[in-house]
Write a protein that holds these residues in place. Structure first.
Motif, PDB file in Angstrom:
ATOM      1  N   LYS A 196       0.850  -1.216   0.000  1.00 18.18           N
ATOM      2  CA  LYS A 196       0.000   0.000   0.000  1.00 18.18           C
ATOM      3  C   LYS A 196       0.877   1.255   0.000  1.00 18.18           C
ATOM      4  O   LYS A 196       0.591   2.232  -0.702  1.00 18.18           O
ATOM      5  CB  LYS A 196      -0.888   0.015   1.263  1.00 18.18           C
ATOM      6  N   GLU A 197       1.948   1.211   0.788  1.00 20.27           N
ATOM      7  CA  GLU A 197       2.864   2.367   0.843  1.00 20.27           C
ATOM      8  C   GLU A 197       3.463   2.614  -0.550  1.00 20.27           C
ATOM      9  O   GLU A 197       3.504   3.751  -1.036  1.00 20.27           O
ATOM     10  CB  GLU A 197       3.992   2.104   1.851  1.00 20.27           C
ATOM     11  N   ALA A 198       3.900   1.526  -1.195  1.00 21.97           N
ATOM     12  CA  ALA A 198       4.501   1.665  -2.532  1.00 21.97           C
ATOM     13  C   ALA A 198       3.482   2.258  -3.512  1.00 21.97           C
ATOM     14  O   ALA A 198       3.810   3.145  -4.305  1.00 21.97           O
ATOM     15  CB  ALA A 198       5.005   0.304  -3.015  1.00 21.97           C
ATOM     16  N   GLN A 199       2.243   1.770  -3.432  1.00 24.64           N
ATOM     17  CA  GLN A 199       1.193   2.267  -4.340  1.00 24.64           C
ATOM     18  C   GLN A 199       0.984   3.771  -4.130  1.00 24.64           C
ATOM     19  O   GLN A 199       0.932   4.552  -5.082  1.00 24.64           O
ATOM     20  CB  GLN A 199      -0.111   1.504  -4.067  1.00 24.64           C
ATOM     21  N   GLN A 200       0.904   4.161  -2.854  1.00 21.20           N
ATOM     22  CA  GLN A 200       0.649   5.574  -2.545  1.00 21.20           C
ATOM     23  C   GLN A 200       1.820   6.444  -3.027  1.00 21.20           C
ATOM     24  O   GLN A 200       1.621   7.532  -3.582  1.00 21.20           O
ATOM     25  CB  GLN A 200       0.459   5.726  -1.027  1.00 21.20           C
ATOM     26  N   ILE A 201       3.027   5.930  -2.848  1.00 22.19           N
ATOM     27  CA  ILE A 201       4.203   6.709  -3.267  1.00 22.19           C
ATOM     28  C   ILE A 201       4.264   6.816  -4.788  1.00 22.19           C
ATOM     29  O   ILE A 201       4.498   7.895  -5.338  1.00 22.19           O
ATOM     30  CB  ILE A 201       5.486   6.066  -2.689  1.00 22.19           C
ATOM     31  N   ILE A 202       4.014   5.719  -5.480  1.00 26.38           N
ATOM     32  CA  ILE A 202       4.052   5.760  -6.959  1.00 26.38           C
ATOM     33  C   ILE A 202       3.012   6.754  -7.470  1.00 26.38           C
ATOM     34  O   ILE A 202       3.290   7.593  -8.340  1.00 26.38           O
ATOM     35  CB  ILE A 202       3.820   4.347  -7.551  1.00 26.38           C
ATOM     36  N   GLU A 203       1.812   6.690  -6.879  1.00 26.57           N
ATOM     37  CA  GLU A 203       0.761   7.607  -7.340  1.00 26.57           C
ATOM     38  C   GLU A 203       1.110   9.058  -7.029  1.00 26.57           C
ATOM     39  O   GLU A 203       0.912   9.956  -7.848  1.00 26.57           O
ATOM     40  CB  GLU A 203      -0.588   7.214  -6.728  1.00 26.57           C
ATOM     41  N   THR A 204       1.670   9.286  -5.841  1.00 24.52           N
ATOM     42  CA  THR A 204       2.076  10.665  -5.479  1.00 24.52           C
ATOM     43  C   THR A 204       3.133  11.174  -6.454  1.00 24.52           C
ATOM     44  O   THR A 204       3.077  12.324  -6.919  1.00 24.52           O
ATOM     45  CB  THR A 204       2.645  10.704  -4.040  1.00 24.52           C
ATOM     46  N   CYS A 205       4.097  10.318  -6.760  1.00 27.30           N
ATOM     47  CA  CYS A 205       5.149  10.735  -7.697  1.00 27.30           C
ATOM     48  C   CYS A 205       4.535  11.107  -9.043  1.00 27.30           C
ATOM     49  O   CYS A 205       4.836  12.178  -9.597  1.00 27.30           O
ATOM     50  CB  CYS A 205       6.163   9.600  -7.892  1.00 27.30           C
ATOM     51  N   LEU A 206       3.690  10.235  -9.566  1.00 28.85           N
ATOM     52  CA  LEU A 206       3.109  10.501 -10.887  1.00 28.85           C
ATOM     53  C   LEU A 206       2.280  11.790 -10.876  1.00 28.85           C
ATOM     54  O   LEU A 206       2.353  12.592 -11.809  1.00 28.85           O
ATOM     55  CB  LEU A 206       2.269   9.306 -11.351  1.00 28.85           C
ATOM     56  N   GLU A 207       1.522  11.990  -9.776  1.00 35.69           N
ATOM     57  CA  GLU A 207       0.730  13.239  -9.669  1.00 35.69           C
ATOM     58  C   GLU A 207       1.639  14.466  -9.662  1.00 35.69           C
ATOM     59  O   GLU A 207       1.243  15.546 -10.070  1.00 35.69           O
ATOM     60  CB  GLU A 207      -0.081  13.234  -8.355  1.00 35.69           C
TER      61      GLU A 207
END
Ligand SMILES: NC(=O)c1ccc[n+]([C@@H]2O[C@H](COP(=O)([O-])OP(=O)(O)OC[C@H]3O[C@@H](n4cnc5c(N)ncnc54)[C@H](OP(=O)(O)O)[C@@H]3O)[C@@H](O)[C@H]2O)c1
Length: 323
Positions: free
Chosen positions: A38-49
């Motif tokens: 979940k942490e990885a998902q949130q970080i990847i999405e934050t980066c892309l945003e």
């Protein structure tokens, strides 16, 4: 964030790279858990945003768990893959899996390590394959042949190196037709040898610099993108001081805070802006797992440090004015 060409084939790469070394739940043999995915998902999405689309991995990060959690995110949300530039590295054998820590760029190890990475990443290929560190025992022709084969099989699109000097890159390139497109080296206000070596030619101080002479210029000339690892200096100037900070470290921390106010920005962005001011288009590989800090880092491209402030930061961090 400015978009820069990492290479002619890569016009969409972001200036900041997200370094995934902190993902996967830490350096232990405890398997990654759901919360780590979940942490990885949130970080990847934050980066892309925040327009950070390059993700830097290595087979060894958290003993494979960093690739594992990124792979699980990609499996759950396959549409993310085409938005990401995925890079990984092979070439280090790390304890406790191996009795002696060692580098291995043999054909067998490159092949098996890349296949294992792809399995963990649940992907058919990576965009950029890095050779993590030079292996003094590498047989150039054999390793080049293995890399050509893996490239032809489509397992990686682009080849890159890390922690290599100009001579090593030229030597490698002499045997392999796949162009080397990037070199990842340690560069930050704390580890500023890449600047020291450029200003101390013919001086005693020059011999103190660990940075390989001419490597920056060689990479720039050969269209080899420079990437900076540990660009946040692991927080020593921005909130996580070292155990016994030197006067230079304390002064740099204070100055970064003042500049953050003056440029209406934040300390992490100032630290990265110092690297971005260098004309060789350095791509900092940020390793923070803190969502707020990722967003702060993403502001770096908006800060255009003046020449005076760039030198003031350098002088303060080195503890002396330039010669
Ligand atoms: N090619 C190579 O040989 C090589 C070697 C090392 C690293 N790398 C790559 O470079 C990336 C970055 O390296 P890195 O993680 O060593 O260096 P970094 O980006 O300079 O620092 C990140 C680390 O510092 C902490 N940190 C940063 N700012 C902080 C603050 N203000 N307060 C508290 N803690 C702070 C982060 O903790 P939080 O997570 O809590 O923010 C994290 O542990 C890695 O992920 C990896 O992709 C490559």
């Amino acid at each position: 964030m400015t978009e820069i060409p990492i290479h002619d084939h890569y016009p969409q790469a972001s200036q900041l790279v997200y370094g995934c070394m902190g993902l996967g739940g830490g350096w232990s043999d405890v398997p990654a858990e759901e919360k780590d995915v979940k942490e990885a998902q949130q970080i990847i999405e934050t980066c892309l945003e925040n327009k950070i689309n390059v993700f830097d991995l290595a087979d060894i990060y958290t003993f494979g768990k960093a690739e594992d959690v990124v792979g699980q995110v990609l499996k759950a949300t396959p549409s993310l893959r085409k938005k990401m530039v995925l890079q990984t590295k092979v070439g280090i054998k790390l304890t406790p899996t191996h009795a002696v820590k060692q580098y291995d760029l043999s054909p067998e190890w490159i092949t098996s390590a890349l296949n294992s990475s792809l399995r963990r990443l649940q992907s058919e290929n990576v965009d950029v394959l890095f050779l993590h560190r030079p292996d003094p025992l590498m047989d150039l022709d054999d390793s080049a042949e293995a890399l050509e084969k893996l490239h032809k099989q489509g397992k990686f699109s682009h080849l890159a190196v890390s922690n290599m000097h100009a001579g090593q890159i030229a030597w490698l390139q002499s045997a392999i037709s796949v162009p080397i497109i990037a070199n990842q080296l340690q560069m930050s206000l704390q580890h500023a040898d890449f600047v020291e070596e450029s200003i101390t030619t013919n001086m005693k101080e020059g011999s103190q610099s660990g940075f390989p002479r001419g490597t920056m210029e060689f990479c720039e000339q050969q269209n080899i993108q420079l990437q900076a690892w540990s660009p946040l200096a692991q927080g020593i100037f921005t909130g996580k001081p070292s155990a016994s900070p030197s006067p230079a470290e304390l002064a740099t921390t204070k100055l970064i805070g003042q500049l953050a106010n003056r440029y209406s920005s934040n300390p992490n962005a100032i630290l990265l802006a110092w690297l971005l001011k260098h004309p060789f288009n350095i791509q900092p590989v940020i390793g923070t797992t803190h969502i707020g800090r990722i967003k702060e880092c993403a502001q770096a491209g908006k800060v255009n440090l003046s020449r005076e402030d760039w030198y003031l930061l350098f002088q303060t961090a080195r503890g002396n004015e330039v010669p």
